[in-house]
Motif scaffolding. Structure first.
Motif, mmCIF file in Angstrom:
data_model
loop_
_atom_site.group_PDB
_atom_site.id
_atom_site.type_symbol
_atom_site.label_atom_id
_atom_site.label_comp_id
_atom_site.label_asym_id
_atom_site.label_seq_id
_atom_site.Cartn_x
_atom_site.Cartn_y
_atom_site.Cartn_z
ATOM 1 N N ALA A 294 0.822 -1.211 -0.047
ATOM 2 C CA ALA A 294 -0.050 0.114 0.044
ATOM 3 C C ALA A 294 0.689 1.158 -0.087
ATOM 4 O O ALA A 294 0.492 2.277 -0.735
ATOM 5 N N VAL A 295 2.090 1.399 0.570
ATOM 6 C CA VAL A 295 2.898 2.216 0.705
ATOM 7 C C VAL A 295 3.347 2.556 -0.823
ATOM 8 O O VAL A 295 3.548 3.684 -1.303
ATOM 9 N N ARG A 296 3.685 1.444 -1.404
ATOM 10 C CA ARG A 296 4.287 1.573 -2.785
ATOM 11 C C ARG A 296 3.382 2.302 -3.521
ATOM 12 O O ARG A 296 3.621 3.044 -4.551
ATOM 13 N N GLN A 297 2.216 1.734 -3.338
ATOM 14 C CA GLN A 297 0.970 2.257 -4.439
ATOM 15 C C GLN A 297 0.742 3.558 -4.049
ATOM 16 O O GLN A 297 0.387 4.225 -5.180
ATOM 17 N N TRP A 298 0.228 4.022 -2.761
ATOM 18 C CA TRP A 298 -0.284 5.259 -2.550
ATOM 19 C C TRP A 298 0.907 6.248 -2.254
ATOM 20 O O TRP A 298 0.470 7.577 -2.356
ATOM 21 N N GLN A 299 2.105 5.992 -1.720
ATOM 22 C CA GLN A 299 3.119 6.724 -1.489
ATOM 23 C C GLN A 299 2.550 7.840 -0.349
ATOM 24 O O GLN A 299 2.936 9.051 -0.774
ATOM 25 N N PRO A 300 1.953 7.553 0.651
ATOM 26 C CA PRO A 300 1.722 8.403 1.731
ATOM 27 C C PRO A 300 3.026 9.158 2.386
ATOM 28 O O PRO A 300 4.242 8.381 2.261
ATOM 29 N N ALA A 301 2.976 10.252 2.863
ATOM 30 C CA ALA A 301 3.965 11.011 3.450
ATOM 31 C C ALA A 301 4.200 10.209 4.920
ATOM 32 O O ALA A 301 5.314 10.269 5.369
ATOM 33 N N VAL A 302 2.989 9.883 5.441
ATOM 34 C CA VAL A 302 3.201 9.110 6.867
ATOM 35 C C VAL A 302 2.296 7.996 6.683
ATOM 36 O O VAL A 302 1.129 8.009 6.716
ATOM 37 N N ALA A 303 2.679 6.887 7.380
ATOM 38 C CA ALA A 303 2.135 5.674 7.719
ATOM 39 C C ALA A 303 1.909 5.635 9.215
ATOM 40 O O ALA A 303 2.752 5.671 10.138
ATOM 41 N N VAL A 304 0.505 5.508 9.678
ATOM 42 C CA VAL A 304 0.122 5.392 10.983
ATOM 43 C C VAL A 304 -0.176 3.811 11.209
ATOM 44 O O VAL A 304 -1.235 3.562 10.730
ATOM 45 N N LEU A 305 0.681 3.221 12.038
ATOM 46 C CA LEU A 305 0.530 1.730 12.176
ATOM 47 C C LEU A 305 0.314 1.405 13.629
ATOM 48 O O LEU A 305 0.989 1.714 14.553
ATOM 49 N N ASP A 306 -0.573 0.627 13.699
ATOM 50 C CA ASP A 306 -0.933 -0.292 14.698
ATOM 51 C C ASP A 306 0.046 -1.173 15.151
ATOM 52 O O ASP A 306 0.786 -1.842 14.080
ATOM 53 N N ILE A 307 0.810 -1.225 16.417
ATOM 54 C CA ILE A 307 1.944 -2.304 16.762
ATOM 55 C C ILE A 307 1.339 -3.678 16.350
ATOM 56 O O ILE A 307 2.101 -4.495 16.073
ATOM 57 N N ASP A 308 0.160 -3.967 16.866
ATOM 58 C CA ASP A 308 -0.281 -5.617 16.971
ATOM 59 C C ASP A 308 -1.275 -5.733 15.949
ATOM 60 O O ASP A 308 -2.356 -5.423 15.728
ATOM 61 N N LEU A 309 -0.808 -6.133 14.662
ATOM 62 C CA LEU A 309 -1.595 -6.252 13.674
ATOM 63 C C LEU A 309 -1.435 -7.753 12.889
ATOM 64 O O LEU A 309 -0.631 -8.715 13.326
ATOM 65 N N PRO A 310 -2.516 -8.549 12.415
ATOM 66 C CA PRO A 310 -2.276 -9.814 11.709
ATOM 67 C C PRO A 310 -1.466 -9.891 10.741
ATOM 68 O O PRO A 310 -1.120 -9.033 10.080
ATOM 69 N N GLY A 311 -0.685 -10.858 10.543
ATOM 70 C CA GLY A 311 0.443 -11.005 9.657
ATOM 71 C C GLY A 311 1.691 -10.418 10.303
ATOM 72 O O GLY A 311 1.993 -10.768 11.529
#
Length: 201
Positions: free
Chosen positions: A42-59
């Motif tokens: 998704a970062v490669r596709q949308w090229q956001p300036a900032v990614a807000v990430l939950d620490i506990d995710l599936p995968g």
């Protein structure tokens, strides 16, 4: 306009984060995902300036994804959101070279301000959490041992983990035994408990 990606597996929380940030005149959420495996594509596709990430995710967990974004040389900066303010968790975040680390119970206006600060190249980490992280003991486990303990904690068996990580079952068992020994744990479940309480996974 600051473009943002949100990674959060709980639909209601993700929706609230999206709505909250889209209320800001200078921030726009351009993508949202529910699992760690979706973050890098998704970062490669949308090229956001900032990614807000939950620490506990599936995968993949948010810290692993943040490290992948950094290692791929992508211009996206990362902000970790978590319920876990333990020193070991903060240290893992710093080691993953995240740009920010915030607790989910922080006031809502702090999130937008953190996104703005991170977008211009600043680091946003609670000062007390950072100090506690520097004073805490180093994690004795390797990244691979942590990964295998995390997968075990999710209910995956030795054969499943071996297949997923392209290892032999014997190698997976060896990693688990080593982790148990390093943590002076009684068994695998005790090792998982110790690592979780220390914030190492």
């Amino acid at each position: 306009m600051i473009s943002v990606l949100i990674a959060e597996d709980m639909h209601m929380v993700r929706g609230a984060l999206v709505a909250l940030l889209n209320l800001e005149h200078d921030i726009k959420v351009v993508a949202q995902v529910a699992s760690g495996d979706e973050i890098l594509p998704a970062v490669r596709q949308w090229q956001p300036a900032v990614a807000v990430l939950d620490i506990d995710l599936p995968g993949k967990d948010g810290l692993t994804a943040a490290a992948e974004i950094h290692d791929a040389g992508l211009p996206c900066r990362t902000l970790i959101l978590t319920n876990l303010g333990r020193p070991g968790t903060v240290r893992r975040a710093l080691d993953a070279r995240v740009n920010g680390f915030m607790l989910k119970d922080a006031p809502p206006d702090k999130l937008a301000n953190a996104v703005r600060q991170i977008a211009v190249g600043r680091r946003v980490i609670d000062s007390e959490l950072a100090l506690a992280a520097w004073e805490s003991a180093d994690c004795p486990l390797t990244n691979r041992e942590i990964e295998i303990l995390r997968l075990t904690s999710q209910g995956q068996g030795v054969s499943d983990i071996a297949t997923r990580l392209f290892l032999s079952p014997g190698t997976v068992r060896n990693y688990l035994t080593t982790a148990v020994t390093k943590l002076n744990a009684r068994n695998r479940m005790d090792a998982i408990r110790i690592a979780q309480e220390a914030g190492w996974m």
